[in-house]
Enzyme design. Structure first.
Site, PDB file in Angstrom:
ATOM      1  N   GLY A   1     -27.317 -14.477   0.902  1.00 40.61           N
ATOM      2  CA  GLY A   1     -27.513 -13.073   0.943  1.00 40.61           C
ATOM      3  C   GLY A   1     -27.343 -12.317  -0.001  1.00 40.61           C
TER       4      GLY A   1
ATOM      5  N   PHE B   1     -25.495  -3.650  13.910  1.00 42.81           N
ATOM      6  CA  PHE B   1     -26.027  -2.327  13.217  1.00 42.81           C
ATOM      7  C   PHE B   1     -24.777  -1.856  12.374  1.00 42.81           C
ATOM      8  CE2 PHE B   1     -28.787   1.545  13.371  1.00 42.81           C
ATOM      9  CZ  PHE B   1     -29.890   0.957  12.838  1.00 42.81           C
ATOM     10  N   GLY B   2     -24.117  -2.461  11.492  1.00 36.48           N
ATOM     11  CA  GLY B   2     -23.230  -1.925  10.428  1.00 36.48           C
ATOM     12  C   GLY B   2     -23.832  -1.534   9.293  1.00 36.48           C
ATOM     13  N   ARG B   3     -23.367  -1.611   8.191  1.00 36.94           N
ATOM     14  CA  ARG B   3     -23.922  -1.181   6.994  1.00 36.94           C
ATOM     15  C   ARG B   3     -25.220  -2.164   6.699  1.00 36.94           C
ATOM     16  NH1 ARG B   3     -18.884  -2.012   5.864  1.00 36.94           N
ATOM     17  NH2 ARG B   3     -17.391  -0.249   4.710  1.00 36.94           N
ATOM     18  N   ILE B   4     -25.182  -3.343   6.795  1.00 37.87           N
ATOM     19  CA  ILE B   4     -26.707  -4.089   6.601  1.00 37.87           C
ATOM     20  C   ILE B   4     -27.542  -3.927   7.359  1.00 37.87           C
ATOM     21  CG2 ILE B   4     -27.171  -6.473   6.276  1.00 37.87           C
ATOM     22  CD1 ILE B   4     -24.234  -7.288   5.480  1.00 37.87           C
TER      23      ILE B   4
ATOM     24  N   THR C   1     -20.731  -0.677  20.089  1.00 36.93           N
ATOM     25  CA  THR C   1     -20.704   0.800  20.371  1.00 36.93           C
ATOM     26  C   THR C   1     -21.957   1.413  19.823  1.00 36.93           C
ATOM     27  OG1 THR C   1     -18.346   0.353  20.239  1.00 36.93           O
ATOM     28  CG2 THR C   1     -19.185   2.732  20.539  1.00 36.93           C
TER      29      THR C   1
ATOM     30  N   GLU D   1     -22.265 -25.064   8.472  1.00 37.44           N
ATOM     31  CA  GLU D   1     -22.328 -24.862   7.099  1.00 37.44           C
ATOM     32  C   GLU D   1     -21.548 -25.633   6.397  1.00 37.44           C
ATOM     33  OE1 GLU D   1     -24.002 -20.606   6.713  1.00 37.44           O
ATOM     34  OE2 GLU D   1     -22.842 -20.989   4.839  1.00 37.44           O
TER      35      GLU D   1
ATOM     36  N   ARG E   1     -24.155 -14.943  10.543  1.00 35.64           N
ATOM     37  CA  ARG E   1     -23.614 -16.119  10.492  1.00 35.64           C
ATOM     38  C   ARG E   1     -24.134 -17.248  11.530  1.00 35.64           C
ATOM     39  NH1 ARG E   1     -21.431 -14.605   6.691  1.00 35.64           N
ATOM     40  NH2 ARG E   1     -19.231 -14.427   6.194  1.00 35.64           N
TER      41      ARG E   1
ATOM     42  N   HIS F   1     -27.463 -19.731   2.166  1.00 34.45           N
ATOM     43  CA  HIS F   1     -26.426 -18.501   2.149  1.00 34.45           C
ATOM     44  C   HIS F   1     -26.464 -17.641   0.926  1.00 34.45           C
ATOM     45  CE1 HIS F   1     -22.812 -17.200   4.804  1.00 34.45           C
ATOM     46  NE2 HIS F   1     -23.205 -16.022   4.176  1.00 34.45           N
TER      47      HIS F   1
HETATM   48  C1  GLV Z   1     -21.953  -5.203   7.250  1.00 36.24           C
HETATM   49  O1  GLV Z   1     -22.362  -4.696   8.346  1.00 36.24           O
HETATM   50  C2  GLV Z   1     -21.230  -4.565   6.256  1.00 36.24           C
HETATM   51  O2  GLV Z   1     -19.949  -4.288   6.520  1.00 36.24           O
HETATM   52  O3  GLV Z   1     -21.666  -4.333   4.874  1.00 36.24           O
HETATM   53  C1  GLV Z   2     -21.451 -13.395   3.235  1.00 35.30           C
HETATM   54  O1  GLV Z   2     -22.115 -13.874   4.328  1.00 35.30           O
HETATM   55  C2  GLV Z   2     -20.471 -12.393   3.296  1.00 35.30           C
HETATM   56  O2  GLV Z   2     -19.768 -12.388   4.537  1.00 35.30           O
HETATM   57  O3  GLV Z   2     -20.149 -11.940   2.319  1.00 35.30           O
END
Ligand code: GLV
Ligand code: GLV
Length: 318
Positions: free
Chosen positions: A286, A153-156, A177, A266, A237, A284
């Site tokens: 994304g 649950f980071g930015r993405i 955390t 991969e 990943r 891959h």
């Molecule tokens: C992933 O959570 C990022 O850092 O964008």
């Molecule tokens: C893609 O998977 C990245 O880590 O940017």
């Protein structure tokens, strides 16, 4: 003039920034170097732009002893031995932020495409099988009001959560955390232990980075805990999921389906996955929007320019 080596061509906007001040060499616009080619081409370089598919290990770092910086053209950096880089005073940077929305979009694309069997449906029409509206033709899963479990649950992961509100979903998340309560309420998401998340979610997305604690986080035992009609999407990943266990769960219809952008070995894809209708596979991609890839190119270039001038790059990891 410093020497900058790119293992692969990136968008011109980044290359132009570097060429104004430095000597730029590019291995190829088609394929990445193998380890020996990488060492041979990079051993006199002051800076490298690497891809997530380049293994920057101890041998590479030790043999490239002019390096000041390795700028990874990705947000993830599990391909780089950070400890050895640090011991050799090499700066490592990544490209966070600019690819967040693109990757969250692809996560949702795979989620909805799996739920509504879009690839099967497209094939059905092209195979000229569509001979009239059918009350029970290609039935999929409802997303509205269902539970979404986000692992990582980071930015993405958070951007994936925000998109869930239009679908009136309950959002659970798991990360090492937990967030502060006010952050959680802003995102309309609740922390859940992995066990609870797996048991209660109708949709599970993996948006974590790969490290010792996430390797094979989803294995046979975890598939056992999922709901019968669960859908799993991985844009993080490959090795976070035990691919053999995933294949088995899909073959036995233990879950409804999967959407995969990443693979355990991969670019190899388990041939058994290719035989299955209940999985959608992307290569891959994304972060593959023109916007994100251009911004990533500017980021790696600016970080290299800074490091060569002895400044601290904005996206420094170590
Ligand atoms: C992933 O959570 C990022 O850092 O964008
Ligand atoms: C893609 O998977 C990245 O880590 O940017």
């Amino acid at each position: 003039m410093a020497k900058v080596f790119l293992t692969r061509k990136i968008p011109d906007i980044g290359i132009e920034l570097l060429k104004q001040k430095h000597e730029v060499s590019i291995f190829s616009d088609q394929k990445n170097p193998n380890k020996q080619q990488l060492i041979k081409n990079a051993q006199n370089a002051d800076a490298i732009i690497s891809l997530l598919s380049d293994q920057i290990d101890e041998e590479v770092i030790n043999k490239c002893n002019h390096l000041k910086i390795i700028a990874n053209y990705a947000v993830g950096y599990d391909n780089i031995d950070l400890k050895v880089a640090q011991e050799n005073n090499i700066i490592i940077t990544n490209t966070p932020g600019v690819l967040t929305e693109a990757t969250a979009d692809l996560t949702w694309t795979l989620l909805l495409a799996t739920a509504r069997r879009i690839v099967e449906s497209d094939k059905y029409v092209r195979d000229l099988k569509f001979d009239g509206w059918g009350p029970e033709l290609l039935l999929g899963r409802k997303t509205y009001g269902k539970t979404l479990g986000i692992i990582g649950f980071g930015r993405i992961g958070q951007a994936v959560a925000k998109r869930a509100h239009g679908f009136n979903m309950e959002v659970l998340y798991n990360k090492r955390t937990p967030l502060a309560q006010d952050e959680e309420s802003k995102l309309g998401a609740r922390f859940a232990e992995l066990d609870k998340l797996l048991k209660e979610s109708d949709f599970i997305t993996i948006n974590a980075s790969l490290n010792d604690s996430t390797y094979h986080l989803i294995d046979e035992k975890e598939f056992e805990k999922m709901k019968d009609n669960a859908i799993i999407v991985n844009t993080g990943r490959g090795p976070i999921v035990n691919e053999k266990a995933l294949v088995k769960a899909l073959q036995q219809n233990k879950i409804f389906g999967a959407g995969l952008d990443v693979y355990e070995e991969e670019p190899k894809v388990n041939p058994e996955l290719l035989e299955l209708d209940n999985v959608i596979l992307t290569p891959h991609t994304g972060s593959a929007t023109t916007y994100a890839r251009n911004e990533m190119a500017k980021m790696v270039a600016n970080d290299i320019l800074a490091a060569i001038e002895g400044k601290d790059p904005v996206n420094r990891i170590v």
